[in-house]
Design a protein around this motif. Structure first.
Motif, PDB file in Angstrom:
ATOM      1  N   ALA A 252       0.846  -1.195   0.000  1.00  0.00           N
ATOM      2  CA  ALA A 252       0.000   0.000   0.000  1.00  0.00           C
ATOM      3  C   ALA A 252       0.884   1.248   0.000  1.00  0.00           C
ATOM      4  O   ALA A 252       0.560   2.249  -0.654  1.00  0.00           O
ATOM      5  N   ASN A 253       2.000   1.159   0.714  1.00  0.00           N
ATOM      6  CA  ASN A 253       2.909   2.308   0.792  1.00  0.00           C
ATOM      7  C   ASN A 253       3.376   2.739  -0.595  1.00  0.00           C
ATOM      8  O   ASN A 253       3.444   3.932  -0.886  1.00  0.00           O
ATOM      9  N   ASP A 254       3.724   1.760  -1.448  1.00  0.00           N
ATOM     10  CA  ASP A 254       4.232   2.097  -2.782  1.00  0.00           C
ATOM     11  C   ASP A 254       3.192   2.877  -3.587  1.00  0.00           C
ATOM     12  O   ASP A 254       3.525   3.837  -4.278  1.00  0.00           O
ATOM     13  N   ILE A 255       1.945   2.470  -3.491  1.00  0.00           N
ATOM     14  CA  ILE A 255       0.876   3.164  -4.236  1.00  0.00           C
ATOM     15  C   ILE A 255       0.689   4.568  -3.661  1.00  0.00           C
ATOM     16  O   ILE A 255       0.527   5.540  -4.391  1.00  0.00           O
ATOM     17  N   TRP A 256       0.754   4.641  -2.334  1.00  0.00           N
ATOM     18  CA  TRP A 256       0.601   5.941  -1.669  1.00  0.00           C
ATOM     19  C   TRP A 256       1.738   6.889  -2.056  1.00  0.00           C
ATOM     20  O   TRP A 256       1.520   8.039  -2.410  1.00  0.00           O
ATOM     21  N   TYR A 257       2.964   6.367  -1.989  1.00  0.00           N
ATOM     22  CA  TYR A 257       4.127   7.195  -2.330  1.00  0.00           C
ATOM     23  C   TYR A 257       4.048   7.695  -3.777  1.00  0.00           C
ATOM     24  O   TYR A 257       4.524   8.788  -4.089  1.00  0.00           O
TER      25      TYR A 257
ATOM     26  N   ASP B 137       0.057  -3.507  -9.857  1.00  0.00           N
ATOM     27  CA  ASP B 137       0.044  -2.061 -10.069  1.00  0.00           C
ATOM     28  C   ASP B 137       1.325  -1.529 -10.700  1.00  0.00           C
ATOM     29  O   ASP B 137       1.277  -0.613 -11.502  1.00  0.00           O
ATOM     30  N   PHE B 138       2.472  -2.086 -10.284  1.00  0.00           N
ATOM     31  CA  PHE B 138       3.743  -1.521 -10.742  1.00  0.00           C
ATOM     32  C   PHE B 138       4.600  -2.503 -11.535  1.00  0.00           C
ATOM     33  O   PHE B 138       5.727  -2.189 -11.881  1.00  0.00           O
ATOM     34  N   GLY B 139       4.090  -3.726 -11.792  1.00  0.00           N
ATOM     35  CA  GLY B 139       4.885  -4.750 -12.468  1.00  0.00           C
ATOM     36  C   GLY B 139       5.216  -4.389 -13.914  1.00  0.00           C
ATOM     37  O   GLY B 139       4.414  -3.770 -14.620  1.00  0.00           O
ATOM     38  N   ILE B 140       6.418  -4.791 -14.336  1.00  0.00           N
ATOM     39  CA  ILE B 140       6.860  -4.505 -15.706  1.00  0.00           C
ATOM     40  C   ILE B 140       5.915  -5.158 -16.717  1.00  0.00           C
ATOM     41  O   ILE B 140       5.518  -4.550 -17.708  1.00  0.00           O
ATOM     42  N   LEU B 141       5.544  -6.396 -16.416  1.00  0.00           N
ATOM     43  CA  LEU B 141       4.703  -7.149 -17.355  1.00  0.00           C
ATOM     44  C   LEU B 141       3.333  -6.479 -17.525  1.00  0.00           C
ATOM     45  O   LEU B 141       2.850  -6.278 -18.647  1.00  0.00           O
ATOM     46  N   ASN B 142       2.732  -6.119 -16.391  1.00  0.00           N
ATOM     47  CA  ASN B 142       1.414  -5.493 -16.478  1.00  0.00           C
ATOM     48  C   ASN B 142       1.486  -4.099 -17.099  1.00  0.00           C
ATOM     49  O   ASN B 142       0.538  -3.664 -17.761  1.00  0.00           O
ATOM     50  N   SER B 143       2.603  -3.407 -16.893  1.00  0.00           N
ATOM     51  CA  SER B 143       2.758  -2.092 -17.531  1.00  0.00           C
ATOM     52  C   SER B 143       2.710  -2.259 -19.043  1.00  0.00           C
ATOM     53  O   SER B 143       2.136  -1.424 -19.761  1.00  0.00           O
ATOM     54  N   MET B 144       3.302  -3.353 -19.535  1.00  0.00           N
ATOM     55  CA  MET B 144       3.276  -3.613 -20.977  1.00  0.00           C
ATOM     56  C   MET B 144       1.841  -3.888 -21.436  1.00  0.00           C
ATOM     57  O   MET B 144       1.400  -3.394 -22.463  1.00  0.00           O
ATOM     58  N   PHE B 145       1.124  -4.671 -20.644  1.00  0.00           N
ATOM     59  CA  PHE B 145      -0.288  -4.940 -20.974  1.00  0.00           C
ATOM     60  C   PHE B 145      -1.070  -3.626 -21.033  1.00  0.00           C
ATOM     61  O   PHE B 145      -1.821  -3.377 -21.959  1.00  0.00           O
ATOM     62  N   TYR B 146      -0.873  -2.786 -19.981  1.00  0.00           N
ATOM     63  CA  TYR B 146      -1.618  -1.522 -19.916  1.00  0.00           C
ATOM     64  C   TYR B 146      -1.264  -0.629 -21.103  1.00  0.00           C
ATOM     65  O   TYR B 146      -2.139  -0.002 -21.703  1.00  0.00           O
ATOM     66  N   SER B 147       0.034  -0.579 -21.454  1.00  0.00           N
ATOM     67  CA  SER B 147       0.440   0.311 -22.555  1.00  0.00           C
ATOM     68  C   SER B 147      -0.125  -0.157 -23.894  1.00  0.00           C
ATOM     69  O   SER B 147      -0.288   0.635 -24.820  1.00  0.00           O
ATOM     70  N   LEU B 148      -0.426  -1.448 -23.969  1.00  0.00           N
ATOM     71  CA  LEU B 148      -1.037  -1.966 -25.205  1.00  0.00           C
ATOM     72  C   LEU B 148      -2.568  -1.895 -25.154  1.00  0.00           C
ATOM     73  O   LEU B 148      -3.255  -2.353 -26.060  1.00  0.00           O
TER      74      LEU B 148
END
Lengths: 422, 298
Positions: A252-257, B137-148
């Motif tokens: 949760a911290n990462d999303i908040w930051y 939310d921050f994964g490299i793989l999902n970022s690629m999915f989102y960008s596509l």
């Protein structure tokens, strides 16, 4: 004459021995976990003690909070416990039988208890009516808001008691901020049963009966419990909250930051650390009301151990940490609230307003919340075993009703273990 | 005089092996034997990790009964078994094929180095690296999915996907280690067998299946035993990657034992679980050793 000279020599030698003893260099082991601010603060407190007692110095053993239990247990089992250790409210119960008796050093149990907040359960820091732990600082489960996002969306949040929002108003505000600013989530919530329980009390629910002999959350308070958990599940399923945090083990911290959430429901003990990480303004808002106001009191304590090398000196240091002087150094420097009744406002510069709101939330926390969570012998089990139940409800693996029943079974088992040991 | 000397030398000879073994024996006894015995004893008591000896009392098989009736323990044991059944064949086959490939390709040392590098990274770091790849939310793989403009899978929020992610991360981090064992085994096989097979017109694949695999039997036995032990002891990587989730879907035995012993302070129950795990691993090792006839070539 010879006798007189011999007597004088003896007296001089005795005096030297007494002075030598009085000034014997003493090093106490202090096991501490915390961030940089907290480590600096404990050093300041201990330095203040050393200034009064120059022969006493401290060896601070730094450990991460997650490992502190294992570390203390290993040191205790090895027969070399630290003189002083910082413990959380869920740990304090574990070590009471091994703790130093501080009663005589702090002026007696009654006086000691009277010096702290009125809605604090003294059983947490006493054992067989003896004082065994010193409250270090108090925290509450509160609501931190991303001030920039709220301003951008033109949505106000309550900073005065008369403006406190209802749960419906709160959810509407979060949805509006999310829609208008395009932030990823409306709300983040620490993954902890302790944190979740805040809304249980706001919805009028509770876990244990007054005398802590039975679980009432699935009997007399079943409706309130189900309603609270249903709301929590709905917030996830609607996308207001990320399932990645509670179900996926994400941070949760990462999303908040990253500034991708409008608000964060968390323990307010570390909010000043946000200052060093985030590049947006934030504030503490009052949490919402359903049928009543509530928070859940949390906090940390300091204990000494009976079998340590210098028990009397350790007890004296703990008495100093309990004193207004020692307490205020730590709480002021760490931007924390003091448990002491005479130290509500420590003048924390720009954090003062936020922390006074925190204090107000604690002052308006009902007995049910205190009764459930200032019960250190049972809370470790609640924290460990009830979390997957809430997660399963969010993931849709069990219904909310099933989850509440399962929660109650776990809580009752924990109670049974506790009472069977008495 | 000569006779006396012979006796003295003989006694020294007899003592020598014991003296060579003694340091290891002492170390193993202190760091493994005694803790194991203590663990076994504690598993029959009410020990909470802090009690003095005078407070400890024997409770018979109560801890074992409690543990075996615990749904959380059964779930952790099932997860561990499922993980072992999946990762052991994957790891063994993967390591064998990788080793075979690197012995076929000339100057394939770089490939071996590439495969081995993850072995040098700590399990916690491996878990975090793969979390950065698969995070919702921050994964490299999902970022690629989102960008596509695609809907990204919730890798770590679905039990089956999280389990697959754990297998991928484990395979990546450990296959190099077992590859090295196989490379050493393959390089010890005499080239004469392959030359004879080539003269008889055997294909590369036939040489691999009819010569390499059978003659690697001692290595197979060792790799399987080490693999099974590792699989049953899985903890750090999985914990850093999934925290045991979603909803305990990847909680392994060691994590459950740790949480029972230290978070809930039920040390005796934790010891009972550890003993069950120890005897399960011991039994499986004995079975593998017996079935593989100790790795002897037929």
């Amino acid at each position: 004459m010879k006798r007189i000279i011999a007597l004088i020599i003896c007296l001089v030698l005795m005096l030297c021995a007494v002075i030598g003893l009085a000034e014997e260099a003493v090093v106490l082991d202090v096991l501490w976990s915390g961030d940089a601010i907290q480590m600096a603060a404990i050093e300041s407190v201990l330095d203040a003690y050393t200034a009064k007692h120059p022969n006493v110095t401290f060896n601070i053993i730094e450990t991460v909070y997650e490992d502190s239990n294992a570390k203390i247990q290993t040191m205790l089992a090895g027969g070399e416990p630290p003189a002083i250790a910082r413990v959380s409210d869920t740990q304090v119960g574990l070590y009471k039988p091994y703790a130093l008796d501080l009663t005589d050093y702090v002026g007696g149990t009654e006086k000691f208890t009277s010096e702290y907040m009125s809605n604090l359960d003294s059983s947490l820091f006493t054992y067989n009516d003896r004082v065994v732990a010193v409250p270090l600082y108090v925290t509450h489960n509160g609501l931190v808001v991303n001030k920039d996002l709220f301003e951008q969306a033109g949505v106000a949040y309550p900073t005065a008691e008369e403006d406190i929002w209802t749960w419906d108003e709160f959810l509407a505000a979060l949805n509006t901020v999310k829609e208008k600013t395009g932030c990823e989530y409306g709300l983040l919530w620490d993954v902890s049963v302790h944190r979740w329980a805040t809304m249980l009390y706001q919805y009028g629910g509770r876990i244990f009966s007054d005398d802590r002999t039975s679980v009432v959350m699935n009997t007399e308070y079943r409706e309130q419990s189900i309603e609270a958990l249903q709301c929590f599940v709905d917030m996830h399923q609607s996308g207001l909250m990320p399932t990645s945090v509670w179900v996926g083990g994400g941070s949760a911290n990462d999303i908040w930051y990253a500034g991708e959430a409008a608000a964060f429901w968390c323990g307010t003990w570390g909010i000043m650390n946000f200052m060093n990480v985030v590049d947006f303004e934030y504030d503490i808002a009052y949490t919402p009301v359903k049928v009543q106001r509530s928070s859940v009191i949390g906090g940390h304590y300091t204990m000494g151990f009976k079998d340590c090398k210098y028990p009397e000196i350790a007890a004296d240091v703990l008495a100093f940490m309990h004193s207004k002087e020692g307490d205020n150094i730590y709480c002021h420097d760490t931007y924390s609230l003091s448990y002491r009744a005479d130290s509500a406002d420590l003048g924390w510069d720009k954090a003062t307003d936020m922390l006074l709101r925190s204090r107000n939330e604690l002052d308006n926390t009902p007995f049910e919340s205190v009764n459930d969570w200032m019960f250190a012998d049972v809370t470790p089990t609640l924290m460990a075993d009830c979390k997957p139940i809430i997660q399963a409800a969010i993931a849709g693996e069990m219904t909310v009703e099933e989850a509440i029943d399962e929660f109650a079974v776990v809580a009752q088992d924990a109670l049974d273990v506790y009472w069977s040991s008495k | 005089m000569k006779r006396k000397n012979r006796i003295a030398v003989s006694a020294g000879d007899k003592a020598a092996p014991y003296l060579f073994v003694a340091p290891n024996f002492v170390i193993l006894t202190i760091f493994y034997g005694i803790p194991l015995a203590m663990g076994l004893i504690y598993s029959f008591t009410n020990y909470d990790g802090l009690m003095s000896f005078s407070q400890i009392s024997f409770v018979g098989l109560k801890n074992y009964q409690t543990v075996l009736n615990q749904s959380a323990f059964i779930r952790a044991a099932t997860n561990t078994l499922k993980y072992a059944v999946s990762i052991v064949p994957l790891m063994t086959v993967g390591a064998l094929l990788l080793a075979w490939l690197t012995t076929l390709i000339k100057r394939a040392y770089w490939l071996r180095v590439l495969a081995y590098v993850p072995v040098t990274i700590s399990a916690i770091a491996v878990g975090l690296i793969w979390r950065w790849v698969f995070d919702t939310d921050f994964g490299i793989l999902n970022s690629m999915f989102y960008s596509l403009g695609l809907e990204a899978p919730r890798w770590l929020e679905t039990k089956s996907l999280a389990f697959v992610v754990v297998l991928i991360a484990t395979l990546w981090s450990r296959v190099g280690y077992f590859m090295v064992l196989y490379v050493s085994g393959i390089e010890n096989i005499s080239q004469q067998y392959y030359e004879a097979a080539t003269i008889d017109g055997a294909s590369l694949w036939q040489s691999f299946t009819r010569i390499t695999i059978p003659l690697l039997k001692p290595t197979h036995v060792m790799v399987l035993i080490l693999n099974v032990i590792e699989a049953f002891k899985a903890y750090a990587l999985v914990y850093a990657l999934t925290r045991g989730g979603p909803v305990n879907g990847t909680t392994m035995m060691i994590q459950h034992i740790y949480e029972t012993s230290f978070a809930k302070m039920r040390m005796a129950q934790g010891n009972a679980m550890a003993m069950l795990l120890f005897f399960a691993i011991l039994l499986l090792t004995i079975i593998q050793y017996a079935l593989g006839k100790g790795g002897e070539l037929e």
